[in-house]
Design a protein around this motif. Structure first.
Motif, PDB file in Angstrom:
ATOM      1  N   ALA A 249       0.809  -1.149   0.014  1.00 47.64           N
ATOM      2  CA  ALA A 249      -0.002  -0.229   0.265  1.00 47.64           C
ATOM      3  C   ALA A 249       0.878   1.274   0.065  1.00 47.64           C
ATOM      4  O   ALA A 249       0.661   2.328  -0.592  1.00 47.64           O
ATOM      5  CB  ALA A 249      -1.116  -0.068   1.225  1.00 47.64           C
ATOM      6  N   VAL A 250       1.751   1.316   0.753  1.00 46.15           N
ATOM      7  CA  VAL A 250       2.734   2.556   0.874  1.00 46.15           C
ATOM      8  C   VAL A 250       3.444   2.648  -0.499  1.00 46.15           C
ATOM      9  O   VAL A 250       3.605   3.641  -0.959  1.00 46.15           O
ATOM     10  CB  VAL A 250       3.862   2.148   1.877  1.00 46.15           C
ATOM     11  N   GLY A 251       4.112   1.415  -1.018  1.00 50.80           N
ATOM     12  CA  GLY A 251       4.648   1.666  -2.335  1.00 50.80           C
ATOM     13  C   GLY A 251       3.819   2.032  -3.418  1.00 50.80           C
ATOM     14  O   GLY A 251       4.068   3.079  -4.314  1.00 50.80           O
ATOM     15  N   HIS A 252       2.429   1.625  -3.495  1.00 46.99           N
ATOM     16  CA  HIS A 252       1.501   2.264  -4.407  1.00 46.99           C
ATOM     17  C   HIS A 252       1.316   3.777  -4.261  1.00 46.99           C
ATOM     18  O   HIS A 252       0.908   4.363  -5.182  1.00 46.99           O
ATOM     19  CB  HIS A 252       0.386   1.191  -4.506  1.00 46.99           C
ATOM     20  N   THR A 253       1.073   4.098  -2.950  1.00 42.28           N
ATOM     21  CA  THR A 253       0.860   5.618  -2.712  1.00 42.28           C
ATOM     22  C   THR A 253       1.797   6.385  -3.043  1.00 42.28           C
ATOM     23  O   THR A 253       1.708   7.465  -3.709  1.00 42.28           O
ATOM     24  CB  THR A 253       0.357   5.833  -1.086  1.00 42.28           C
ATOM     25  N   GLY A 254       3.266   6.144  -3.012  1.00 45.29           N
ATOM     26  CA  GLY A 254       4.294   6.810  -3.460  1.00 45.29           C
ATOM     27  C   GLY A 254       4.258   6.882  -4.825  1.00 45.29           C
ATOM     28  O   GLY A 254       4.516   8.033  -5.444  1.00 45.29           O
ATOM     29  N   GLU A 255       3.922   5.821  -5.681  1.00 46.56           N
ATOM     30  CA  GLU A 255       3.635   5.975  -7.041  1.00 46.56           C
ATOM     31  C   GLU A 255       2.881   6.802  -7.550  1.00 46.56           C
ATOM     32  O   GLU A 255       2.944   7.684  -8.637  1.00 46.56           O
ATOM     33  CB  GLU A 255       3.931   4.439  -7.678  1.00 46.56           C
ATOM     34  N   ALA A 256       1.452   6.725  -6.819  1.00 48.91           N
ATOM     35  CA  ALA A 256       0.450   7.599  -7.032  1.00 48.91           C
ATOM     36  C   ALA A 256       0.691   9.350  -6.925  1.00 48.91           C
ATOM     37  O   ALA A 256       0.554   9.949  -7.485  1.00 48.91           O
ATOM     38  CB  ALA A 256      -0.754   7.134  -6.402  1.00 48.91           C
ATOM     39  N   GLN A 257       1.810   9.318  -5.929  1.00 44.27           N
ATOM     40  CA  GLN A 257       2.176  10.720  -5.790  1.00 44.27           C
ATOM     41  C   GLN A 257       3.188  11.225  -6.764  1.00 44.27           C
ATOM     42  O   GLN A 257       3.057  12.324  -7.179  1.00 44.27           O
ATOM     43  CB  GLN A 257       2.712  10.749  -4.224  1.00 44.27           C
ATOM     44  N   ARG A 258       3.898  10.273  -7.378  1.00 44.96           N
ATOM     45  CA  ARG A 258       4.746  10.297  -8.147  1.00 44.96           C
ATOM     46  C   ARG A 258       4.431  10.808  -9.764  1.00 44.96           C
ATOM     47  O   ARG A 258       4.666  11.746 -10.396  1.00 44.96           O
ATOM     48  CB  ARG A 258       6.072   9.571  -8.332  1.00 44.96           C
ATOM     49  N   LEU A 259       3.465   9.847  -9.945  1.00 43.09           N
ATOM     50  CA  LEU A 259       2.887   9.664 -11.309  1.00 43.09           C
ATOM     51  C   LEU A 259       1.654  10.484 -11.693  1.00 43.09           C
ATOM     52  O   LEU A 259       1.278  10.905 -12.602  1.00 43.09           O
ATOM     53  CB  LEU A 259       2.754   8.347 -11.762  1.00 43.09           C
ATOM     54  N   LYS A 260       0.709  10.570 -10.605  1.00 41.88           N
ATOM     55  CA  LYS A 260      -0.456  11.520 -10.600  1.00 41.88           C
ATOM     56  C   LYS A 260      -1.400  11.053 -11.610  1.00 41.88           C
ATOM     57  O   LYS A 260      -1.668  12.045 -12.490  1.00 41.88           O
ATOM     58  CB  LYS A 260      -0.206  12.825 -10.555  1.00 41.88           C
ATOM     59  N   TRP A 261      -1.675   9.606 -11.792  1.00 38.00           N
ATOM     60  CA  TRP A 261      -2.454   9.424 -12.999  1.00 38.00           C
ATOM     61  C   TRP A 261      -3.945   9.181 -12.676  1.00 38.00           C
ATOM     62  O   TRP A 261      -4.673   8.936 -13.826  1.00 38.00           O
ATOM     63  CB  TRP A 261      -1.752   7.999 -13.661  1.00 38.00           C
TER      64      TRP A 261
ATOM     65  N   PHE B 299      -0.249   6.267   3.028  1.00 44.82           N
ATOM     66  CA  PHE B 299      -1.118   7.600   2.638  1.00 44.82           C
ATOM     67  C   PHE B 299       0.066   8.467   2.319  1.00 44.82           C
ATOM     68  O   PHE B 299       1.182   8.424   2.530  1.00 44.82           O
ATOM     69  CB  PHE B 299      -1.566   8.132   4.157  1.00 44.82           C
ATOM     70  N   SER B 300      -0.133   9.628   1.790  1.00 47.04           N
ATOM     71  CA  SER B 300       0.650  10.872   1.222  1.00 47.04           C
ATOM     72  C   SER B 300      -0.123  12.182   1.458  1.00 47.04           C
ATOM     73  O   SER B 300      -1.162  12.267   1.479  1.00 47.04           O
ATOM     74  CB  SER B 300       0.956  10.617  -0.146  1.00 47.04           C
ATOM     75  N   GLY B 301       0.706  13.155   1.702  1.00 43.17           N
ATOM     76  CA  GLY B 301       0.455  14.590   1.917  1.00 43.17           C
ATOM     77  C   GLY B 301       0.191  15.086   0.523  1.00 43.17           C
ATOM     78  O   GLY B 301      -0.145  16.425   0.534  1.00 43.17           O
ATOM     79  N   GLN B 302       0.162  14.396  -0.532  1.00 42.25           N
ATOM     80  CA  GLN B 302      -0.111  15.134  -1.757  1.00 42.25           C
ATOM     81  C   GLN B 302      -1.216  14.372  -2.590  1.00 42.25           C
ATOM     82  O   GLN B 302      -1.717  13.434  -1.959  1.00 42.25           O
ATOM     83  CB  GLN B 302       1.255  14.874  -2.808  1.00 42.25           C
ATOM     84  N   VAL B 303      -1.522  14.779  -3.738  1.00 45.09           N
ATOM     85  CA  VAL B 303      -2.744  14.388  -4.376  1.00 45.09           C
ATOM     86  C   VAL B 303      -2.387  13.351  -5.596  1.00 45.09           C
ATOM     87  O   VAL B 303      -0.954  13.573  -6.041  1.00 45.09           O
ATOM     88  CB  VAL B 303      -3.644  15.168  -4.869  1.00 45.09           C
ATOM     89  N   ALA B 304      -2.977  12.326  -6.030  1.00 45.28           N
ATOM     90  CA  ALA B 304      -2.875  11.621  -7.163  1.00 45.28           C
ATOM     91  C   ALA B 304      -3.183  12.133  -8.548  1.00 45.28           C
ATOM     92  O   ALA B 304      -3.608  11.340  -9.622  1.00 45.28           O
ATOM     93  CB  ALA B 304      -2.944  10.228  -6.972  1.00 45.28           C
ATOM     94  N   ILE B 305      -3.731  13.588  -8.716  1.00 46.25           N
ATOM     95  CA  ILE B 305      -4.438  13.934  -9.858  1.00 46.25           C
ATOM     96  C   ILE B 305      -3.390  15.065 -10.428  1.00 46.25           C
ATOM     97  O   ILE B 305      -3.161  16.096  -9.535  1.00 46.25           O
ATOM     98  CB  ILE B 305      -5.606  14.544  -9.558  1.00 46.25           C
ATOM     99  N   ARG B 306      -2.789  15.013 -11.523  1.00 49.58           N
ATOM    100  CA  ARG B 306      -1.901  15.864 -11.857  1.00 49.58           C
ATOM    101  C   ARG B 306      -2.588  17.279 -12.334  1.00 49.58           C
ATOM    102  O   ARG B 306      -1.714  18.168 -12.326  1.00 49.58           O
ATOM    103  CB  ARG B 306      -1.215  15.320 -13.327  1.00 49.58           C
TER     104      ARG B 306
END
Length: 261
Positions: free
Chosen positions: A106-118, A203-210
């Protein structure tokens, strides 16, 4: 919407079973009314339920710098787990325990969502567009049991203040309220699934939407659920053979005994 001060929210769910032919999508049987709760653990799961990850020291999950930050991350994760378990236990379901492998996924996928914002324009938030990882492949790679009975995943991201239907916005309370009381995409069913026994939270303090503009209140959440086959305890070893003398059984002939008579 990405205007300054606007809110942007997205939540999604897909269930996958390792070893199955395909991922399974679960939809609610009937639309659920938009609601601001109540969320079962709102008053019993601590103060972090009302805090957006972006407001945490270090900016949310993955920003580990010292023991104090580690404690904040653990306590925040525990608050999310508490809210989910409150929804289950108030309905007579088993509370879930945190699992390190599920949490790693879950943490790994959250980090990728934060990075790629797709997570935008109908994209599947559970399939990484760069690595093509899926729910099942991530959980397997994280070292979860090789033949799980059930694995599934729910996700949520939000930027800005809460809305009329979901005042919690980017906070854990907002995420769980969305999953349980607003979404009709199967999140509620995932949380209340009887088969699951464990969970992992990222979880992340950013969003996953670019396309979302930066806001003071932001958060992205991924929760992975799982259940492994019950462990069959090995049969106990037989007790060691003891000499008859140790059992109090006389093995020597009595005095004066002559077998040749």
């Amino acid at each position: 919407m990405n205007r300054k001060g606007a809110t942007t929210g997205i939540a999604a769910f897909r269930c996958a079973i390792l070893g199955g032919a395909a991922a399974l999508g679960v939809a609610a049987t009937a639309p659920l009314p938009a609601s601001a709760g109540p969320v079962a653990g709102a008053k019993s799961c601590g103060g972090y339920v009302n805090v957006a990850p972006s407001k945490l020291k270090g900016g949310g999950g993955g920003m580990v710098g010292n023991a104090q930050t580690l404690k904040v991350i653990n306590d925040f994760t525990a608050a999310v787990a508490c809210l989910i378990n409150a929804e289950r236990t108030t309905r007579g379901l088993t509370a879930l325990t945190r699992n390190k492998s599920l949490e790693k996924a879950a943490v790994g996928h959250t980090g990728e969502a934060q990075r790629l914002k797709w997570w935008v324009d109908g994209a599947d938030p559970h399939t990484n567009p760069e690595t093509h990882s899926t729910i099942s492949s991530r959980i397997k790679a994280a070292g979860y049991c090789s033949t799980p009975i059930w694995v599934s995943e729910i996700a949520y991201t939000w930027a800005g203040l809460g809305s009329a239907e979901n005042p919690g916005g980017a906070t854990p309370l907002g995420a769980v309220n969305w999953w349980m009381n607003i979404s009709t995409g199967g999140h509620r069913e995932a949380i209340l699934e009887q088969k699951i026994r464990e969970l992992g939270i990222g979880f992340s303090g950013q969003v996953a939407i670019r396309t979302a503009s930066a806001q003071p209140d932001m958060g992205t959440y991924v929760v992975d659920f799982g259940a492994c086959p019950p462990t069959v305890a090995p049969r106990p070893a037989p007790p060691p053979t003891r000499p008859l003398d140790d059992l109090g059984i006389v093995t020597k002939p009595p005095a004066g005994f002559n077998p040749n008579r």
